[in-house]
Motif scaffolding. Structure first.
Motif, PDB file in Angstrom:
ATOM      1  N   ILE B 265       0.668  -1.242  -0.095  1.00 52.48           N
ATOM      2  CA  ILE B 265      -0.141  -0.048  -0.112  1.00 52.48           C
ATOM      3  C   ILE B 265       0.712   1.218  -0.047  1.00 52.48           C
ATOM      4  O   ILE B 265       0.684   2.087  -0.738  1.00 52.48           O
ATOM      5  CB  ILE B 265      -0.910  -0.319   1.141  1.00 52.48           C
ATOM      6  N   SER B 267       3.701   1.447  -1.588  1.00 57.36           N
ATOM      7  CA  SER B 267       4.369   1.561  -2.719  1.00 57.36           C
ATOM      8  C   SER B 267       3.364   2.523  -3.623  1.00 57.36           C
ATOM      9  O   SER B 267       3.650   3.317  -4.562  1.00 57.36           O
ATOM     10  CB  SER B 267       4.844   0.409  -3.259  1.00 57.36           C
ATOM     11  N   ILE B 268       2.211   1.843  -3.671  1.00 57.44           N
ATOM     12  CA  ILE B 268       1.109   2.637  -4.488  1.00 57.44           C
ATOM     13  C   ILE B 268       0.817   4.216  -3.961  1.00 57.44           C
ATOM     14  O   ILE B 268       0.619   4.879  -5.028  1.00 57.44           O
ATOM     15  CB  ILE B 268      -0.239   1.702  -4.403  1.00 57.44           C
ATOM     16  N   ILE B 269       0.936   4.199  -2.787  1.00 59.69           N
ATOM     17  CA  ILE B 269       0.720   5.728  -2.422  1.00 59.69           C
ATOM     18  C   ILE B 269       1.832   6.665  -2.959  1.00 59.69           C
ATOM     19  O   ILE B 269       1.359   7.847  -3.606  1.00 59.69           O
ATOM     20  CB  ILE B 269       0.649   5.795  -0.989  1.00 59.69           C
TER      21      ILE B 269
END
Lengths: 429, 429, 429
Positions: B265, B267-269
């Motif tokens: 999560i 990394s996606i942010i």
């Protein structure tokens, strides 16, 4: 909605599937830890069997569907024909191996003691592990004729293959009491020679000519194929050790692991020597796995690990030279068109593995000392057991060749019944 | 048949393989549940060891060959060089890690008690699990120089790498008695800085210039690479928990699992914040795994799961910003050309993990209460143990940097012996 | 460095992640074999739990991230959107399933006995296996709207989905005490109808029109998708058997295995009948797995394996005809645009599985004899238990449909808050 394509093939599949469902209904029952009527003891047995075998079973399951499936995807225009047929053929082979395997076991048990009554087929985790092994033999044979045959032909072939595979296996294990834990002889040797012999019935000259140049790999298809190689490489210790337990299993795992690392290195050396600095993909994709085949008959009986490493290295070299030199030579001389090179990866290494097993066993007394009887049939001398190993190798070869001829004669490309693939569509989806 | 390409490289491989076979023959034996001469007790030990460790071993095995192999496939024209070299280098690293690891253990045991006699190398399932860890260190270092070096150079590098890895590991575990269950320090920190330092010996300026624009990914190669990411993600709990048992193992598994979901999560942010709505593949492919590295030193000693989640989230952010900002900055400022970004995924998170482990341990008394001695060396106070954690981090860093310099000096691109790759063929198969 | 893209989506992710970390800190603790304060008994429990469940847990873990991830990669220009979103959404679903699942369990326990005090959420291996199941439900729903929605919309959808999934599950298992070992009803039926209903809120007409012709597969994307199919096929026995033990687990494994082989054969037969000799990829990719769904409610309670084979065959045919005929018909008649065909693979087979389970249980007395109470709630008659199975099916359907409407209303493409995808970018990365 377009019209329905009924015909020989789907009707045959439906009838066969219904027969198998009937046979499962009539002749099988859950047993040993899966028994719905078992008492508390059965529950414990179930827990133990799952703990001992389930992880290995799943590894083998991946090898059959993902490993073999992707390994066969190296043909540039035949990926669906490779991985799709692999999927379907393996499922069918699993179902009928369960039935035929029990049939031959009962036949031999009856032959040894005619007063014995029929036993229902017991379904346990061991049954389904055995079923995977039957699928492996079929898929190896399939590798030799891949791209030159239809799904219906493969369906026919798999029936012949399982018939002879289970018969040979019953003889090797019940009569010869040979040791072949990962089945170098009964799967690899049998399957490879079954397939290789079959190839002559699938228009080898036209396949070699390969007019449309589709019988080749390309960069991407080789990469896809590598997926198969890697899963086979990683899980091979489970293939050779999955049916054993205790020290036999641990030796089987470690020897297979060590043997494979050596055959990987052998494959790179031969690739380098024969083809130069650029990696020769075909060799690495296939020959690197020869160390697993080499351990099929030997993984649990090699008492010193350097033996496994040496065997893996030697067999890796033989298999690599097979791909680089022997295979092309046989193609030229005897029109052998072996699509996946199963003779190089399974055939020669399987024969060598059988011979090594006889040698290793002849020294079994020294290597296992007091534990000899734990690892082999205690009523036989090591040299007698070694003789039975060679007999097992011979029957595996014999049934492979004979079965391949029968299968080729009945379902080869000269027979229009099984929807042969026209030469113009060889190696093409 | 074309002529044979004999030369330095294949001859070196052959000689090295023969030496390893000899050493296996002279110095190893099957032990602890694999012993061919073991009694009934050995059988039971074998059964238990397989039940406890085999499934985890296989998961780690997949991580090394499939996970690392495919993760390195992101270069658009270097898939074979990535996955093929990964396969070969890992096999070699496995063989020599087994030997060197035992060597250094014996040296330190002798140093502590000179009257001790030499013990043969015991082959059990624990030995081969350790061998995989050695391969991991080598492959991390390889990630930094990928595409800029030949297989022969990687072969040389892997020898230096394993030499220092096993030496550092023996010091960290036998002398410092540090806790590093999933080896954040001894594998990730060591491997990353070994690799990063090496890069300066592989023509970084030319690699950064990347004249033919091959040092990049494309849509398909990123997808292939995702295969590696997913297998590493899924099996990382086995990597951190595979060598443990009981409550330590279960905490290791759950903490690693939870930490990884948080770093995904994170990394996606960061991808979203730095690059906008379109998924930035490089970040997700790599930084999402930082939560696994973060737990390497901590998975079993974190007694409250929110700590694992928080650590995963923080390290995921650091690693993501590493790929988005720090990495490009270092490339510009100090010519750091780190092909796979191992500094971002393994280097920084590894150092952070080591520091976290010291903090966690300093509070070990509160968290483990009466069980403190069960989880740590009972003869030391928590703060003293925390000091040894920092010492372990320091030696891992030190051996990594020193080893990377030695390896770079001896096998870098200035040395023609190991067949360096011409700049024109960087990142090309 | 380009400017930072802050905005609603990343801020929402950050706030949600921080809340989850807080909740983990406040309400969870390691328990049952993972307890840092446990005595020797806890250690033994830990060892046993890992032996019993860890291998199955890892298989399920692969199914969620590799299996579902690649299965969704069949869209030719949406691989990253498929596998990347799968990765991120599954991680988020895992975290919140753990929390919501415990919340509803506590609510129902309080409702049954209001004097009961709150219990902390116990983290053990069973908790994380349950978390995977929650992710499965979300990913099935995601399959229906894939390519037509943004990651932010999927994030919103996953929150609604998990809320209803865990509520329905608590009712089905705690109040109805239904048997649904592999969750045909609570995962497959619920997830499929949740997703199918949602599709009407994601511009179905425009999706069906598919102006840029991107909502299709090509040769390569189908091959990639096959990876997902094969991992789902292989590991499905672990999905259905992973939470059980003893004879229930072994029957669950074997029945699922056998049922799947029959649905594979069914899919090839229907493909052949409806599309002719060329393999119809969509059918084989998806419908071949229906046998796994069929066993979700039945794997452990079918006492005779031919029943599993027959069920797999029938459901495989239904699902295949769904892809070949029913799906296209519904698209034409009611504008149902179900990207992955989850109605065919999970919806119809899930409903059939629930009905079969009621039939099987109504004959539970004959099939299990004295062991009836071991396998079902002993205080109820078989016919009463069968009624509760149908009630479970009804609530799963009901919550699926209701949840899908709520989710669609709040986060569908008419709501600009969750960054809907413009029609021009449907099915495009």
């Amino acid at each position: 909605m377009s019209r329905l394509h009924l015909g020989r093939a789907p009707l045959t599949y439906i009838i066969c599937q219904i027969i198998v469902i009937l046979f499962f209904g009539l002749f099988t029952e859950f047993k040993k830890g899966a028994d719905p009527h078992g008492g508390p003891h059965a529950e414990e047995v179930g827990v133990e069997l799952i703990k001992n075998h389930y992880a290995c079973f799943q590894d083998v399951h991946i090898m059959i569907f993902v490993g073999f499936g992707f390994l066969m995807c190296f043909l540039k225009s035949h990926n669906w024909g490779s991985i799709g047929y692999n999927y379907l053929v393996a499922c069918w082979a699993i179902q009928i191996t369960i039935l035929w395997s029990h049939f031959w076991k009962q036949v031999i048990a009856y032959y040894e003691d005619p007063s014995r009554s029929f036993e229902k087929l017991p379904l346990t985790i061991e049954t389904i592990l055995e079923a995977e092994f039957g699928a492996a033999a079929v898929l190896i044979s399939m590798g030799a004729i891949l791209g030159k045959c239809s799904l219906f032909q493969l369906f026919a072939m798999s029936n012949f293959n399982v018939f002879f595979y289970t018969l040979n296996r019953a003889i090797v294990f019940q009569i010869f009491k040979a040791t072949d834990i990962g089945e170098s002889m009964t799967i690899h040797t049998f399957g490879a020679y079954f397939g290789v012999i079959s190839t002559w019935f699938y228009q080898p000259k036209q396949a070699i000519e390969d007019k449309h140049e589709l019988g080749k790999s390309n960069y991407l298809s080789d990469l896809v194929s590598m997926t198969g190689t890697l899963f086979l490489f990683v899980y091979w210790p489970s293939f050779n050790g999955g049916a054993a337990s205790g020290s036999k299993q641990m030796r089987a795992v470690i020897n297979t692991y060590i043997s494979l690392t050596a055959s990987v290195i052998a494959s790179i050396i031969v690739s380098r020597i024969t083809k130069g600095r650029k990696l020769e993909m075909e060799i690495v994709l296939n020959a690197s796995l020869a160390g697993g085949v080499a351990m099929g008959s030997n993984a649990d009986i090699i008492a010193k690990s350097y033996g496994a490493m040496l065997a893996g290295f030697i067999v890796g070299c033989v298999s690599s030279f097979g791909f680089a030199i022997i295979g092309p030579y046989l193609t030229k001389k005897i029109n052998l068109h072996d699509t996946c090179g199963v003779h190089n990866l399974h055939g020669m290494p399987g024969v060598i593995a059988g011979i090594i097993s006889a040698i290793v066993i002849s020294r079994g007394g020294e290597n296992f000392g007091d534990n000899y009887a734990l690892n082999f049939d205690g009523t036989r001398s090591p040299s007698k057991q070694a003789g039975f190993q060679l007999a097992a190798l011979a029957t595996s070869l014999g049934f492979g060749i004979f079965g391949g001829i029968v299968s080729g004669l009945l379902s080869g490309n000269h027979n229009p019944f099984f929807e042969p693939v026209p030469v113009d569509h060889f190696f093409d989806d």
